[in-house]
Scaffold this motif. Structure first.
Motif, PDB file in Angstrom:
ATOM      1  N   MET A   1       0.848  -1.207   0.000  1.00 36.20           N
ATOM      2  CA  MET A   1       0.000   0.000   0.000  1.00 36.20           C
ATOM      3  C   MET A   1       0.873   1.242   0.000  1.00 36.20           C
ATOM      4  O   MET A   1       1.799   1.365   0.786  1.00 36.20           O
ATOM      5  N   ALA A   2       0.590   2.129  -0.896  1.00 34.19           N
ATOM      6  CA  ALA A   2       1.387   3.348  -0.966  1.00 34.19           C
ATOM      7  C   ALA A   2       1.048   4.263   0.210  1.00 34.19           C
ATOM      8  O   ALA A   2      -0.024   4.159   0.791  1.00 34.19           O
ATOM      9  N   HIS A   3       1.975   5.128   0.538  1.00 30.16           N
ATOM     10  CA  HIS A   3       1.758   6.053   1.645  1.00 30.16           C
ATOM     11  C   HIS A   3       1.446   7.448   1.112  1.00 30.16           C
ATOM     12  O   HIS A   3       1.825   7.790   0.001  1.00 30.16           O
ATOM     13  N   SER A   4       0.788   8.229   1.955  1.00 40.34           N
ATOM     14  CA  SER A   4       0.440   9.571   1.495  1.00 40.34           C
ATOM     15  C   SER A   4       1.604  10.551   1.682  1.00 40.34           C
ATOM     16  O   SER A   4       1.631  11.606   1.070  1.00 40.34           O
ATOM     17  N   TYR A   8      10.317   9.974  -1.308  1.00 42.07           N
ATOM     18  CA  TYR A   8      11.354  10.352  -2.276  1.00 42.07           C
ATOM     19  C   TYR A   8      11.719  11.819  -2.129  1.00 42.07           C
ATOM     20  O   TYR A   8      10.872  12.659  -1.859  1.00 42.07           O
ATOM     21  N   ILE A  13      16.348  11.821  -6.632  1.00 43.59           N
ATOM     22  CA  ILE A  13      15.912  11.341  -7.949  1.00 43.59           C
ATOM     23  C   ILE A  13      16.774  11.940  -9.054  1.00 43.59           C
ATOM     24  O   ILE A  13      17.225  11.244  -9.961  1.00 43.59           O
ATOM     25  N   SER A  45      10.537  13.709 -15.233  1.00 46.66           N
ATOM     26  CA  SER A  45      10.681  13.272 -13.840  1.00 46.66           C
ATOM     27  C   SER A  45       9.933  14.198 -12.896  1.00 46.66           C
ATOM     28  O   SER A  45       9.255  13.740 -11.967  1.00 46.66           O
ATOM     29  N   SER A  47       7.391  16.033 -13.613  1.00 43.59           N
ATOM     30  CA  SER A  47       5.971  15.828 -13.844  1.00 43.59           C
ATOM     31  C   SER A  47       5.490  14.556 -13.137  1.00 43.59           C
ATOM     32  O   SER A  47       4.390  14.500 -12.591  1.00 43.59           O
ATOM     33  N   THR A  48       6.345  13.513 -13.140  1.00 43.03           N
ATOM     34  CA  THR A  48       5.987  12.267 -12.461  1.00 43.03           C
ATOM     35  C   THR A  48       5.898  12.458 -10.953  1.00 43.03           C
ATOM     36  O   THR A  48       4.970  11.973 -10.300  1.00 43.03           O
ATOM     37  N   ILE A  49       6.879  13.178 -10.424  1.00 45.87           N
ATOM     38  CA  ILE A  49       6.868  13.432  -8.978  1.00 45.87           C
ATOM     39  C   ILE A  49       5.555  14.087  -8.581  1.00 45.87           C
ATOM     40  O   ILE A  49       4.902  13.693  -7.611  1.00 45.87           O
ATOM     41  N   SER A  51       2.611  14.130 -10.337  1.00 48.79           N
ATOM     42  CA  SER A  51       1.401  13.315 -10.550  1.00 48.79           C
ATOM     43  C   SER A  51       1.363  12.090  -9.636  1.00 48.79           C
ATOM     44  O   SER A  51       0.299  11.603  -9.276  1.00 48.79           O
ATOM     45  N   ALA A  52       2.526  11.570  -9.243  1.00 50.33           N
ATOM     46  CA  ALA A  52       2.532  10.388  -8.374  1.00 50.33           C
ATOM     47  C   ALA A  52       2.141  10.737  -6.948  1.00 50.33           C
ATOM     48  O   ALA A  52       1.464   9.972  -6.261  1.00 50.33           O
ATOM     49  N   ALA A  53       2.558  11.910  -6.522  1.00 45.67           N
ATOM     50  CA  ALA A  53       2.367  12.252  -5.113  1.00 45.67           C
ATOM     51  C   ALA A  53       1.057  12.948  -4.813  1.00 45.67           C
ATOM     52  O   ALA A  53       0.642  13.024  -3.656  1.00 45.67           O
ATOM     53  N   THR A  54       0.430  13.489  -5.827  1.00 44.98           N
ATOM     54  CA  THR A  54      -0.793  14.253  -5.532  1.00 44.98           C
ATOM     55  C   THR A  54      -2.017  13.612  -6.182  1.00 44.98           C
ATOM     56  O   THR A  54      -1.903  12.736  -7.009  1.00 44.98           O
TER      57      THR A  54
ATOM     58  N   MET B   1      -1.926  10.206  -8.045  1.00 50.33           N
ATOM     59  CA  MET B   1      -1.932   8.743  -8.049  1.00 50.33           C
ATOM     60  C   MET B   1      -1.996   8.149  -6.648  1.00 50.33           C
ATOM     61  O   MET B   1      -2.707   7.193  -6.411  1.00 50.33           O
ATOM     62  N   CYS B   2      -1.217   8.725  -5.768  1.00 48.75           N
ATOM     63  CA  CYS B   2      -1.086   8.124  -4.435  1.00 48.75           C
ATOM     64  C   CYS B   2      -2.429   8.078  -3.685  1.00 48.75           C
ATOM     65  O   CYS B   2      -2.824   7.015  -3.203  1.00 48.75           O
ATOM     66  N   ASN B   5      -4.791   5.414  -4.983  1.00 45.49           N
ATOM     67  CA  ASN B   5      -4.456   4.007  -4.759  1.00 45.49           C
ATOM     68  C   ASN B   5      -5.396   3.343  -3.756  1.00 45.49           C
ATOM     69  O   ASN B   5      -5.717   2.164  -3.869  1.00 45.49           O
ATOM     70  N   LEU B  41       3.453  10.090 -19.798  1.00 49.24           N
ATOM     71  CA  LEU B  41       4.284   9.371 -18.830  1.00 49.24           C
ATOM     72  C   LEU B  41       3.871   7.909 -18.708  1.00 49.24           C
ATOM     73  O   LEU B  41       4.047   7.284 -17.679  1.00 49.24           O
ATOM     74  N   ALA B  67       5.352   3.043  -6.711  1.00 52.10           N
ATOM     75  CA  ALA B  67       5.273   3.304  -5.267  1.00 52.10           C
ATOM     76  C   ALA B  67       3.968   4.025  -4.936  1.00 52.10           C
ATOM     77  O   ALA B  67       3.356   3.789  -3.894  1.00 52.10           O
ATOM     78  N   ALA B  68       3.545   4.902  -5.854  1.00 55.75           N
ATOM     79  CA  ALA B  68       2.323   5.676  -5.601  1.00 55.75           C
ATOM     80  C   ALA B  68       1.085   4.797  -5.731  1.00 55.75           C
ATOM     81  O   ALA B  68       0.167   4.874  -4.906  1.00 55.75           O
TER      82      ALA B  68
END
Lengths: 54, 272
Positions: A1-4, A8, A13, A45, A47-49, A51-54, B1-2, B5, B41, B67-68
């Motif tokens: 399970m991912a964390h909020s 990173y 990175i 990178s 942009s990924t940070i 979109s992945a985190a938010t 994404m996160c 999930n 992406l 990870a997300a």
């Protein structure tokens, strides 16, 4: 399970991409030099940070 | 994404049935999918042709995406695989038809590969594509019990790829196949997993002056072969004396196979 919370660090990175993986050197090769540069890789990178985190 | 999930577990994807979009994904997945596609992406990293993106560039991106949310990332990772497979095996016409829409994420990819249980012997999974009355449409039956991203409502079309060689020999479950005909050795060249033992043996045979030809091997040719043998890592070279209940050659390991077994044994002693 991912964390909020973000584990990173952007600095880590960018170190991986530039220093460890040597993407800049790679992108100077014939197969890539006409298509991409370090700025596109960095933008991806970042942009990924975002979109992945938010 | 996160944050999205969490929705993979609760409310999760729902099976609603029907012929199209029988699986409905959570709303948050749709937003994430669109964001990732707009930012380029996702699937475009699977493209291996002119203007390809180096995979090491993608490595940290995939790491962050996985990870997300490992659930969401599967949707475009399988599309990447589908693009790569199409570039390797599809005709130019098929590539022109499918790849542009897969690269943008307008269409999704999935894979025709899932273990019957939770085992590791993927080669034991057999599936058949049976033609329907509608030209070009097939019904798939087989031992698959689930398939990642096999149906969802994030894309208008989902490509499930199967590679096959109609009427030709490919490989065994955990072996590569070789046949001997008139002193020459033949082995399937495309559509097979490159076995390490097979690769080493081909090198050793060629070094010993045996002509090895990689190409299509029809089932009929296999049945009429002078000799047949298999290779795999645990057992090396394995003679085959019957195919479909019919004798191959004299029904005993042939001279050439025994010679190749000796060549391989010597190769292993020298190199490993």
């Amino acid at each position: 399970m991912a964390h909020s919370n973000r584990l990173y660090q952007t600095r880590d990175i960018m170190f991986q991409i530039k220093e460890w993986l040597g993407v800049e050197k790679l992108l100077s090769l014939d197969a890539y030099k006409d298509y991409y540069g370090m700025d596109t890789s960095t933008a991806s990178s970042m942009s990924t940070i975002k979109s992945a985190a938010t | 994404m996160c944050p999205a999930n969490k929705d993979a577990d609760e409310p999760g994807a729902k099976f609603v049935g029907g012929n199209e979009h029988a699986v409905v994904t959570p709303d948050s997945f749709k937003n994430v999918y669109k964001t990732v596609m707009d930012a380029e992406l996702g699937p475009q990293f699977g493209y291996r042709g002119e203007g390809k993106i180096p995979l090491c560039w993608y490595a940290p991106i995939l790491e962050m995406q996985s990870a997300a949310s490992p659930s969401i990332v599967m949707f475009w990772c399988l599309t990447q695989g589908a693009i790569t497979v199409l570039q390797e095996f599809a005709t130019q016409k098929q590539q022109d038809l499918f790849i542009p829409k897969l690269r943008t994420g307008e269409w999704g990819g999935t894979m025709g590969l899932t273990e019957p249980g939770a085992g590791s012997e993927v080669g034991a999974c057999k599936s058949r594509a049976i033609p329907t009355d509608v030209p070009g449409k097939y019904k798939l039956t087989g031992t698959k019990c689930f398939i990642s991203s096999g149906d969802h409502d994030l894309t208008e079309n989902i490509k499930a790829l199967f590679t096959g060689e109609k009427g030709n020999v490919l490989e065994g479950t955990v072996t590569n196949v070789f046949i001997v005909k008139k002193g020459k050795v033949f082995t399937p060249g495309r559509g097979v997993l490159p076995g390490t033992t097979a690769g080493a043996l081909i090198k050793a045979m060629r070094k010993s002056g045996i002509k090895v030809i990689k190409g299509r091997v029809a089932m009929a040719v296999l049945r009429r072969a002078d000799e047949v043998f298999l290779t795999n890592a645990p057992r090396g070279v394995i003679p085959v004396v019957r195919v479909d209940g019919r004798k191959i050659g004299t029904g005993k390991p042939g001279t050439m196979t025994r010679k190749i077994m000796a060549i391989f044994k010597e190769y292993v002693c020298r190199n490993i």
